[in-house]
Design an enzyme around this catalytic site. Structure first.
Site, PDB file in Angstrom:
ATOM      1  N   ARG A  72      -3.735  -7.725  -8.103  1.00 26.70           N
ATOM      2  CA  ARG A  72      -4.996  -7.794  -8.223  1.00 26.70           C
ATOM      3  C   ARG A  72      -6.136  -6.628  -7.694  1.00 26.70           C
ATOM      4  O   ARG A  72      -7.331  -6.535  -7.412  1.00 26.70           O
ATOM      5  CB  ARG A  72      -5.570  -8.991  -7.495  1.00 26.70           C
ATOM      6  N   LYS A 132      -0.358  -2.334  -2.644  1.00 23.52           N
ATOM      7  CA  LYS A 132      -1.454  -2.480  -1.680  1.00 23.52           C
ATOM      8  C   LYS A 132      -1.347  -2.506  -0.208  1.00 23.52           C
ATOM      9  O   LYS A 132      -2.504  -1.849   0.190  1.00 23.52           O
ATOM     10  CB  LYS A 132      -2.015  -4.251  -2.078  1.00 23.52           C
ATOM     11  N   GLY A 161       9.764 -13.478  -4.437  1.00 21.01           N
ATOM     12  CA  GLY A 161       9.170 -14.515  -3.735  1.00 21.01           C
ATOM     13  C   GLY A 161       9.596 -13.753  -1.708  1.00 21.01           C
ATOM     14  O   GLY A 161      10.245 -13.464  -1.310  1.00 21.01           O
ATOM     15  N   ASN A 200      -1.949 -22.480   5.448  1.00 22.84           N
ATOM     16  CA  ASN A 200      -0.985 -21.677   5.819  1.00 22.84           C
ATOM     17  C   ASN A 200      -1.637 -19.796   5.814  1.00 22.84           C
ATOM     18  O   ASN A 200      -1.761 -19.902   4.731  1.00 22.84           O
ATOM     19  CB  ASN A 200       0.390 -22.333   4.834  1.00 22.84           C
ATOM     20  N   ASN A 260     -24.216  37.153  19.134  1.00 22.12           N
ATOM     21  CA  ASN A 260     -25.377  36.345  18.343  1.00 22.12           C
ATOM     22  C   ASN A 260     -25.235  36.714  16.774  1.00 22.12           C
ATOM     23  O   ASN A 260     -25.625  38.253  16.606  1.00 22.12           O
ATOM     24  CB  ASN A 260     -26.393  36.808  18.961  1.00 22.12           C
TER      25      ASN A 260
HETATM   26  C1  UD1 Z   1       1.260 -17.429   0.973  1.00 22.67           C
HETATM   27  C2  UD1 Z   1       2.075 -18.264   1.571  1.00 22.67           C
HETATM   28  C3  UD1 Z   1       0.615 -19.465   1.785  1.00 22.67           C
HETATM   29  C4  UD1 Z   1       0.103 -18.835   2.701  1.00 22.67           C
HETATM   30  C5  UD1 Z   1       0.036 -17.727   1.887  1.00 22.67           C
HETATM   31  C6  UD1 Z   1      -1.463 -17.059   3.031  1.00 22.67           C
HETATM   32  C7  UD1 Z   1       4.281 -18.390   0.606  1.00 22.67           C
HETATM   33  C8  UD1 Z   1       4.772 -19.212  -0.729  1.00 22.67           C
HETATM   34  N1  UD1 Z   1       2.955 -18.737   0.469  1.00 22.67           N
HETATM   35  O1  UD1 Z   1       1.262 -17.112  -0.160  1.00 22.67           O
HETATM   36  O2  UD1 Z   1       1.110 -20.077   1.972  1.00 22.67           O
HETATM   37  O3  UD1 Z   1      -1.390 -19.771   2.834  1.00 22.67           O
HETATM   38  O4  UD1 Z   1       0.539 -16.584   1.248  1.00 22.67           O
HETATM   39  O5  UD1 Z   1      -1.475 -15.000   3.037  1.00 22.67           O
HETATM   40  O6  UD1 Z   1       5.090 -17.429   1.279  1.00 22.67           O
HETATM   41  N2  UD1 Z   1       5.716 -10.253  -0.552  1.00 22.67           N
HETATM   42  C9  UD1 Z   1       6.754  -9.851  -0.597  1.00 22.67           C
HETATM   43  N3  UD1 Z   1       8.126 -10.368  -1.586  1.00 22.67           N
HETATM   44  C10 UD1 Z   1       7.654 -11.153  -2.924  1.00 22.67           C
HETATM   45  C11 UD1 Z   1       6.621 -11.799  -2.259  1.00 22.67           C
HETATM   46  C12 UD1 Z   1       6.152 -11.260  -1.732  1.00 22.67           C
HETATM   47  O7  UD1 Z   1       7.166  -8.575   0.447  1.00 22.67           O
HETATM   48  O8  UD1 Z   1       8.573 -11.345  -3.145  1.00 22.67           O
HETATM   49  C13 UD1 Z   1       4.376 -10.015   0.731  1.00 22.67           C
HETATM   50  C14 UD1 Z   1       3.346  -9.327  -0.167  1.00 22.67           C
HETATM   51  O9  UD1 Z   1       3.575  -8.260  -0.428  1.00 22.67           O
HETATM   52  C15 UD1 Z   1       2.264 -10.121   0.491  1.00 22.67           C
HETATM   53  C16 UD1 Z   1       2.786 -11.087   1.186  1.00 22.67           C
HETATM   54  O10 UD1 Z   1       4.019 -11.086   1.002  1.00 22.67           O
HETATM   55  O11 UD1 Z   1       2.075  -8.964   1.632  1.00 22.67           O
HETATM   56  C17 UD1 Z   1       2.580 -12.423   0.556  1.00 22.67           C
HETATM   57  O12 UD1 Z   1       2.881 -12.812  -0.544  1.00 22.67           O
HETATM   58  P1  UD1 Z   1       1.597 -13.145  -1.647  1.00 22.67           P
HETATM   59  O13 UD1 Z   1       2.514 -12.927  -3.350  1.00 22.67           O
HETATM   60  O14 UD1 Z   1       0.597 -12.898  -2.033  1.00 22.67           O
HETATM   61  O15 UD1 Z   1       1.654 -14.981  -1.368  1.00 22.67           O
HETATM   62  P2  UD1 Z   1       1.008 -15.953  -1.145  1.00 22.67           P
HETATM   63  O16 UD1 Z   1       0.712 -16.302  -2.427  1.00 22.67           O
HETATM   64  O17 UD1 Z   1      -0.836 -15.073  -0.772  1.00 22.67           O
HETATM   65 CA    CA Z   2      -1.603 -13.103  -0.931  1.00 30.67          CA
END
Ligand code: UD1
Ligand code: CA
Length: 468
Positions: free
Chosen positions: A14, A21, A78, A170, A373
């Site tokens: 996004r 990011k 994830g 969370n 100067n």
């Molecule tokens: C996650 C939490 C959610 C919480 C939120 C807070 C989970 C399943 N959910 O959701 O409960 O409210 O954060 O901001 O954890 N990342 C990786 N590898 C991956 C996926 C993500 O390193 O495979 C990193 C991303 O770069 C980011 C962070 O993990 O820095 C969070 O990932 P993101 O996909 O933004 O999680 P949310 O959907 O926001």
């Molecule tokens: Ca996030």
């Protein structure tokens, strides 16, 4: 013993950016640097950054930070999958693991300390940071009993309409007893809407788990798009400015001023409106910067004034006045009590004490002594089209208006350069140099035969020989 792991493998779709990011900048530091900075408060024995999307860029940008270990998450399946990558690097680790999101830069060190303390005091398997958000959309919702013991975390997309009403979210910041987490990590399944391995599922498998609310919910705001980046910048600026005002710095019209977190200010500094201080900048006591100035990666000594000017990568001695409309750059270094005035540009110039260049000059690749100067319009011609060359000017030398010093050239001490000179050869000390065509005056001279030369009206006021 505490290990810290920062989730930084995601792309951040996004943001609509080429840059990962976590490398977007927020007031002088990247998002992930902010996170690592606040993590230092718990004195971790391991600092692990989980990288994936454009990991080479993330590694390079953090290479100056000591003791950061990178863990590759080749495919981003994830947050749970990301933490699974630590099973190897943390094998046999006996302590706690603090998990931080690389996109949550406003987290305060104290908050992490509180989280860790609660975790250790209660002997929890996991402790999670939560907050009450005015607008909880997009976040996982946290459900607890009356003792703050976790019942369940449910991702926003998996919530029932009733669950969505819960504003306790969370933050994505967790403390785990590593041995317990390591035991449940292999059990994660991707049986959810996103087909991802959720770290929140691992939390749901553990017990006892407690939740701790952050005092200020702004701390845990995550950055997912440019609008949130701007909102975080505003929060951070307010923090930085409040801090400096409390230490004795005057900010006139704070809303129009920006100050990077990396800047250092001393008491009785005055920052005027529309002024921006960036990078590794230091401003010593009693200096007045602005209005309308940009100072980056520069050190300004006591009592310096900078007015409507740009100062980059330079040092300025005590009591020196810069501006209005001056530009110092390229590792220029100014002594004490100098005056650099209107429309003067300095590049890689070194000036002694009490040296002045008050009007309309370019001094590039130049070394000037004390009490020099520089007359209005003096230019160092430092570039021959291929190479740059230096100009050296001794103490107390004066250049006349509109002189050009063609480098490489050295002027000794107490030299006077006549106005309009083009100086191409070295000048010894105590000398006058005149390097210009002699003025010729022909008395009684008139333009003749002007008509033949194409002038239509030889008698008009435009005829220099016939001034009106
Ligand atoms: C996650 C939490 C959610 C919480 C939120 C807070 C989970 C399943 N959910 O959701 O409960 O409210 O954060 O901001 O954890 N990342 C990786 N590898 C991956 C996926 C993500 O390193 O495979 C990193 C991303 O770069 C980011 C962070 O993990 O820095 C969070 O990932 P993101 O996909 O933004 O999680 P949310 O959907 O926001
Ligand atoms: Ca996030």
């Amino acid at each position: 013993m505490v290990a810290v792991a920062v989730l930084a493998a995601g792309r951040g779709t996004r943001m609509k950016s080429n840059l990962p990011k976590v490398l977007h900048s927020l007031g002088g530091r990247s998002l992930v640097e902010w996170v690592l900075n606040s993590a230092s408060a718990v004195e971790p024995t391991h600092r692990l950054v989980i990288v994936g999307y454009r990991s080479d860029m993330v590694r390079t940008s953090l290479q100056s930070l000591p003791d950061v270990e990178f863990v590759e998450q080749a495919e981003q399946l994830g947050t749970g999958h990301a933490i699974q990558q630590l099973l190897g690097p943390l094998e046999g680790f006996e302590g706690d693991l603090l998990v931080l999101n690389g996109d949550v830069p406003l987290l305060r060190p104290q908050t992490l300390q509180t989280l860790l303390k609660t975790h250790q005091d209660h002997g929890n398997a996991a402790t999670i940071l939560t907050a009450q958000l005015p607008d909880p959309r997009g976040y996982g919702r946290v459900f607890c009993n009356g003792q703050n013991q976790l019942k369940q975390i449910v991702e926003d997309r998996d919530c029932t309409p009733a669950q969505k009403q819960n504003r306790r979210i969370n933050a994505g910041i967790y403390c785990f007893r590593w041995a317990d987490l390591a035991r449940v990590l292999p059990q994660l399944k991707a049986d959810n809407d996103q087909q991802e391995y959720y770290l929140t599922d691992a939390v749901n498998y553990l017990s006892p788990v407690m939740a701790v609310d952050a005092e200020d919910y702004q701390e845990i705001l995550g950055i997912n798009d440019r609008k949130q980046l701007a909102a975080a910048y505003e929060v951070m600026q307010t923090r930085i400015k409040d801090y400096w005002m409390a230490t004795g710095v005057t900010l006139i019209d704070p809303d129009s001023i920006t100050i990077d977190d990396t800047v250092q200010l001393e008491p009785d500094v005055i920052i005027e409106p529309q002024t921006h201080l960036r990078g590794q900048t230091v401003v010593r006591a009693g200096s007045r910067i602005g209005p309308g100035s940009l100072v980056e990666n520069s050190e300004l000594a006591e009592g310096v004034t900078v007015l409507y000017s740009v100062v980059s990568d330079s040092t300025v001695g005590a009591g020196t006045r810069v501006g209005p409309y001056a530009h110092l750059r390229g590792h220029s270094s100014l002594g004490q009590g100098c005056r650099i005035g209107n429309f003067v540009e300095l590049k890689k110039a070194t000036l002694g004490d009490r040296t002045n260049a008050a009007h309309l000059s370019y001094l590039g690749d130049a070394t000037l002594g004390d009490r020099v100067n520089i007359g209005a319009g003096t230019i160092t011609a430092n570039y021959d089209g291929v190479n740059k060359h230096r100009t050296v000017i001794g103490d107390r030398t004066k250049t006349g208006s509109n002189s050009v010093l063609v480098a490489p050239v050295t002027l000794g001490e107490d030299v006077t350069v006549a106005a309009g000179s083009v100086v191409t050869k070295d000048v010894p000390s105590d000398a006058l140099v005149v390097a210009r065509a002699k003025q010729i005056v022909k008395s009684g001279w008139r333009l003749k035969g002007a008509k033949a030369a194409g002038v239509e009206d030889p008698g008009s006021e435009a005829n220099p020989a016939n001034p009106a």
